[in-house]
Design a protein around this motif. Structure first.
Motif, PDB file in Angstrom:
ATOM      1  N   GLN A 143     -62.589 -76.248 -43.111  1.00 23.43           N
ATOM      2  CA  GLN A 143     -62.662 -77.650 -43.530  1.00 23.43           C
ATOM      3  C   GLN A 143     -63.900 -77.898 -44.397  1.00 23.43           C
ATOM      4  O   GLN A 143     -63.829 -78.553 -45.438  1.00 23.43           O
ATOM      5  CB  GLN A 143     -62.696 -78.547 -42.289  1.00 23.43           C
ATOM      6  CG  GLN A 143     -61.412 -78.559 -41.493  1.00 23.43           C
ATOM      7  CD  GLN A 143     -61.547 -79.357 -40.208  1.00 23.43           C
ATOM      8  OE1 GLN A 143     -62.657 -79.695 -39.779  1.00 23.43           O
ATOM      9  NE2 GLN A 143     -60.405 -79.667 -39.573  1.00 23.43           N
ATOM     10  N   SER A 144     -65.019 -77.362 -43.936  1.00 21.50           N
ATOM     11  CA  SER A 144     -66.263 -77.523 -44.687  1.00 21.50           C
ATOM     12  C   SER A 144     -66.165 -76.847 -46.051  1.00 21.50           C
ATOM     13  O   SER A 144     -66.610 -77.405 -47.061  1.00 21.50           O
ATOM     14  CB  SER A 144     -67.433 -76.934 -43.902  1.00 21.50           C
ATOM     15  OG  SER A 144     -68.624 -77.006 -44.657  1.00 21.50           O
ATOM     16  N   GLN A 145     -65.575 -75.669 -46.085  1.00 18.86           N
ATOM     17  CA  GLN A 145     -65.440 -74.959 -47.360  1.00 18.86           C
ATOM     18  C   GLN A 145     -64.587 -75.747 -48.339  1.00 18.86           C
ATOM     19  O   GLN A 145     -64.879 -75.796 -49.538  1.00 18.86           O
ATOM     20  CB  GLN A 145     -64.819 -73.578 -47.115  1.00 18.86           C
ATOM     21  CG  GLN A 145     -64.689 -72.719 -48.370  1.00 18.86           C
ATOM     22  CD  GLN A 145     -66.024 -72.453 -49.013  1.00 18.86           C
ATOM     23  OE1 GLN A 145     -66.993 -72.093 -48.334  1.00 18.86           O
ATOM     24  NE2 GLN A 145     -66.108 -72.611 -50.325  1.00 18.86           N
ATOM     25  N   LEU A 146     -63.563 -76.405 -47.822  1.00 19.63           N
ATOM     26  CA  LEU A 146     -62.697 -77.213 -48.688  1.00 19.63           C
ATOM     27  C   LEU A 146     -63.494 -78.362 -49.308  1.00 19.63           C
ATOM     28  O   LEU A 146     -63.394 -78.624 -50.519  1.00 19.63           O
ATOM     29  CB  LEU A 146     -61.522 -77.747 -47.866  1.00 19.63           C
ATOM     30  CG  LEU A 146     -60.384 -78.422 -48.623  1.00 19.63           C
ATOM     31  CD1 LEU A 146     -59.086 -78.295 -47.843  1.00 19.63           C
ATOM     32  CD2 LEU A 146     -60.667 -79.899 -48.891  1.00 19.63           C
ATOM     33  N   LEU A 147     -64.304 -79.044 -48.482  1.00 20.19           N
ATOM     34  CA  LEU A 147     -65.102 -80.157 -48.992  1.00 20.19           C
ATOM     35  C   LEU A 147     -66.176 -79.671 -49.970  1.00 20.19           C
ATOM     36  O   LEU A 147     -66.460 -80.334 -50.973  1.00 20.19           O
ATOM     37  CB  LEU A 147     -65.756 -80.915 -47.839  1.00 20.19           C
ATOM     38  CG  LEU A 147     -64.804 -81.556 -46.816  1.00 20.19           C
ATOM     39  CD1 LEU A 147     -65.586 -82.396 -45.813  1.00 20.19           C
ATOM     40  CD2 LEU A 147     -63.738 -82.404 -47.501  1.00 20.19           C
ATOM     41  N   GLN A 148     -66.760 -78.525 -49.668  1.00 19.17           N
ATOM     42  CA  GLN A 148     -67.765 -77.963 -50.574  1.00 19.17           C
ATOM     43  C   GLN A 148     -67.145 -77.618 -51.932  1.00 19.17           C
ATOM     44  O   GLN A 148     -67.779 -77.809 -52.977  1.00 19.17           O
ATOM     45  CB  GLN A 148     -68.381 -76.703 -49.944  1.00 19.17           C
ATOM     46  CG  GLN A 148     -69.255 -76.963 -48.734  1.00 19.17           C
ATOM     47  CD  GLN A 148     -70.569 -77.617 -49.081  1.00 19.17           C
ATOM     48  OE1 GLN A 148     -71.143 -77.371 -50.138  1.00 19.17           O
ATOM     49  NE2 GLN A 148     -71.064 -78.477 -48.194  1.00 19.17           N
ATOM     50  N   THR A 149     -65.932 -77.133 -51.916  1.00 20.16           N
ATOM     51  CA  THR A 149     -65.242 -76.794 -53.162  1.00 20.16           C
ATOM     52  C   THR A 149     -65.010 -78.028 -54.024  1.00 20.16           C
ATOM     53  O   THR A 149     -65.218 -78.009 -55.244  1.00 20.16           O
ATOM     54  CB  THR A 149     -63.891 -76.119 -52.847  1.00 20.16           C
ATOM     55  OG1 THR A 149     -64.119 -74.914 -52.109  1.00 20.16           O
ATOM     56  CG2 THR A 149     -63.148 -75.795 -54.138  1.00 20.16           C
ATOM     57  N   VAL A 150     -64.602 -79.120 -53.378  1.00 21.00           N
ATOM     58  CA  VAL A 150     -64.404 -80.371 -54.119  1.00 21.00           C
ATOM     59  C   VAL A 150     -65.727 -80.854 -54.702  1.00 21.00           C
ATOM     60  O   VAL A 150     -65.798 -81.289 -55.858  1.00 21.00           O
ATOM     61  CB  VAL A 150     -63.808 -81.449 -53.196  1.00 21.00           C
ATOM     62  CG1 VAL A 150     -63.709 -82.783 -53.944  1.00 21.00           C
ATOM     63  CG2 VAL A 150     -62.441 -81.023 -52.688  1.00 21.00           C
ATOM     64  N   MET A 151     -66.790 -80.782 -53.901  1.00 25.57           N
ATOM     65  CA  MET A 151     -68.113 -81.221 -54.350  1.00 25.57           C
ATOM     66  C   MET A 151     -68.576 -80.426 -55.569  1.00 25.57           C
ATOM     67  O   MET A 151     -69.045 -80.997 -56.562  1.00 25.57           O
ATOM     68  CB  MET A 151     -69.122 -81.078 -53.217  1.00 25.57           C
ATOM     69  CG  MET A 151     -70.545 -81.497 -53.568  1.00 25.57           C
ATOM     70  SD  MET A 151     -71.562 -80.115 -54.166  1.00 25.57           S
ATOM     71  CE  MET A 151     -71.705 -79.152 -52.663  1.00 25.57           C
ATOM     72  N   ILE A 152     -68.443 -79.104 -55.514  1.00 27.89           N
ATOM     73  CA  ILE A 152     -68.885 -78.248 -56.618  1.00 27.89           C
ATOM     74  C   ILE A 152     -68.052 -78.507 -57.872  1.00 27.89           C
ATOM     75  O   ILE A 152     -68.579 -78.588 -58.991  1.00 27.89           O
ATOM     76  CB  ILE A 152     -68.799 -76.767 -56.203  1.00 27.89           C
ATOM     77  CG1 ILE A 152     -69.811 -76.483 -55.085  1.00 27.89           C
ATOM     78  CG2 ILE A 152     -69.054 -75.856 -57.407  1.00 27.89           C
ATOM     79  CD1 ILE A 152     -69.684 -75.099 -54.474  1.00 27.89           C
ATOM     80  N   ARG A 153     -66.753 -78.676 -57.690  1.00 32.16           N
ATOM     81  CA  ARG A 153     -65.868 -78.858 -58.848  1.00 32.16           C
ATOM     82  C   ARG A 153     -66.053 -80.213 -59.521  1.00 32.16           C
ATOM     83  O   ARG A 153     -65.987 -80.327 -60.743  1.00 32.16           O
ATOM     84  CB  ARG A 153     -64.410 -78.702 -58.394  1.00 32.16           C
ATOM     85  CG  ARG A 153     -63.397 -78.790 -59.545  1.00 32.16           C
ATOM     86  CD  ARG A 153     -61.971 -78.670 -59.051  1.00 32.16           C
ATOM     87  NE  ARG A 153     -61.562 -79.827 -58.266  1.00 32.16           N
ATOM     88  CZ  ARG A 153     -61.173 -79.770 -56.997  1.00 32.16           C
ATOM     89  NH1 ARG A 153     -61.172 -78.610 -56.344  1.00 32.16           N
ATOM     90  NH2 ARG A 153     -60.806 -80.866 -56.368  1.00 32.16           N
ATOM     91  N   GLU A 154     -66.329 -81.252 -58.741  1.00 31.53           N
ATOM     92  CA  GLU A 154     -66.337 -82.615 -59.269  1.00 31.53           C
ATOM     93  C   GLU A 154     -67.722 -83.168 -59.572  1.00 31.53           C
ATOM     94  O   GLU A 154     -67.840 -84.216 -60.210  1.00 31.53           O
ATOM     95  CB  GLU A 154     -65.630 -83.552 -58.286  1.00 31.53           C
ATOM     96  CG  GLU A 154     -64.177 -83.199 -58.020  1.00 31.53           C
ATOM     97  CD  GLU A 154     -63.315 -83.298 -59.269  1.00 31.53           C
ATOM     98  OE1 GLU A 154     -63.689 -84.064 -60.186  1.00 31.53           O
ATOM     99  OE2 GLU A 154     -62.275 -82.629 -59.323  1.00 31.53           O
ATOM    100  N   SER A 155     -68.778 -82.503 -59.116  1.00 33.07           N
ATOM    101  CA  SER A 155     -70.122 -83.041 -59.324  1.00 33.07           C
ATOM    102  C   SER A 155     -70.446 -83.139 -60.813  1.00 33.07           C
ATOM    103  O   SER A 155     -70.258 -82.167 -61.562  1.00 33.07           O
ATOM    104  CB  SER A 155     -71.171 -82.169 -58.634  1.00 33.07           C
ATOM    105  OG  SER A 155     -71.078 -82.290 -57.234  1.00 33.07           O
TER     106      SER A 155
END
Length: 228
Positions: free
Chosen positions: A181-193
């Motif tokens: 779950q955390s990895q999924l949120l981290q992926t969104v953060m990295i992609r969209e920042s």
């Protein structure tokens, strides 16, 4: 260099004139005239080349008035920019807390939902901010560019927060494992920042424009940039 070149050309012309002129009296009179003209040009040249120092009282007053207008506008802009930075730091703090398993997915979702609301309110407030019409054309254009960059950055930041909030929805989370779950949120953060907000050029241009000659007029300090 230009003065020396003209001098050399003048000497050559005088020599030719000396050979061609029958009347020595006319020659010496002409030479004296040329010499006086050259002296005047020589001493006038530095003044013509050097920029005017100082400005009139009317111009000074206009600059001081513009300083006050911009400072008042910048004070409000700075407060919003500080909030923008706090929101972004809080966003990363939420995700880091979830990554360290210090908060649950439900809490992460609730915090991101509130942050999304706060960020959208700030976005609307910044979008409603107008550049003062009292500013000179140059200062107005630089301030407008500054505001445009900031609005673009806020838009990108809000999008990143909204997409991360949507990904953290417990009802839609595709896995029950916290690390995934955390990895999924981290992926969104990295992609969209969004990339860092670069406004230093506009701030420096405005600062230089509103300076009075031979003095450094205090202007609002350049704001701290939102954390990446």
């Amino acid at each position: 260099m230009i003065i020396y070149s003209l001098g050399a050309i003048a000497l050559v012309l005088l020599f030719i004139l000396y050979k061609k002129t029958r009347s020595r009296k006319a020659f010496y009179g002409f030479t004296l005239t040329i010499g006086l003209a050259g002296a005047i040009a020589y001493f006038a040249w530095p003044a013509a080349q050097s920029p005017q120092e100082g400005i009139t009282d009317e111009q000074r007053y206009a600059v001081m008035q513009e300083q006050q207008v911009f400072a008042a506008w910048y004070e409000g802009y700075q407060k919003d920019l500080n909030e923008l930075d706090r929101n972004w730091q809080w966003y990363h703090h939420i995700l880091e807390s979830f990554k360290e398993d210090n908060i649950s997915l439900q809490t992460t979702y609730a915090l991101l939902k509130q942050l999304e609301l706060d960020s959208n309110q700030l976005k609307e407030r910044m979008a409603a901010r107008k550049v003062p019409l009292e500013l000179s054309d140059y200062t107005y254009d630089q301030t407008a560019q500054l505001l445009s960059k900031t609005n673009d950055y806020i838009g990108a930041q809000c999008r990143a927060i909204s997409l991360t909030r949507a990904a953290a929805d417990p009802a839609l989370m595709p896995t029950a494992e916290q690390p995934q779950q955390s990895q999924l949120l981290q992926t969104v953060m990295i992609r969209e920042s969004p990339v860092k907000l670069f406004i230093a050029d506009e701030i420096e241009a405005i600062r230089h424009q509103l300076e009075l000659p031979k003095e450094k007029t205090p202007l609002p300090e350049e704001t701290a940039q939102p954390s990446p």
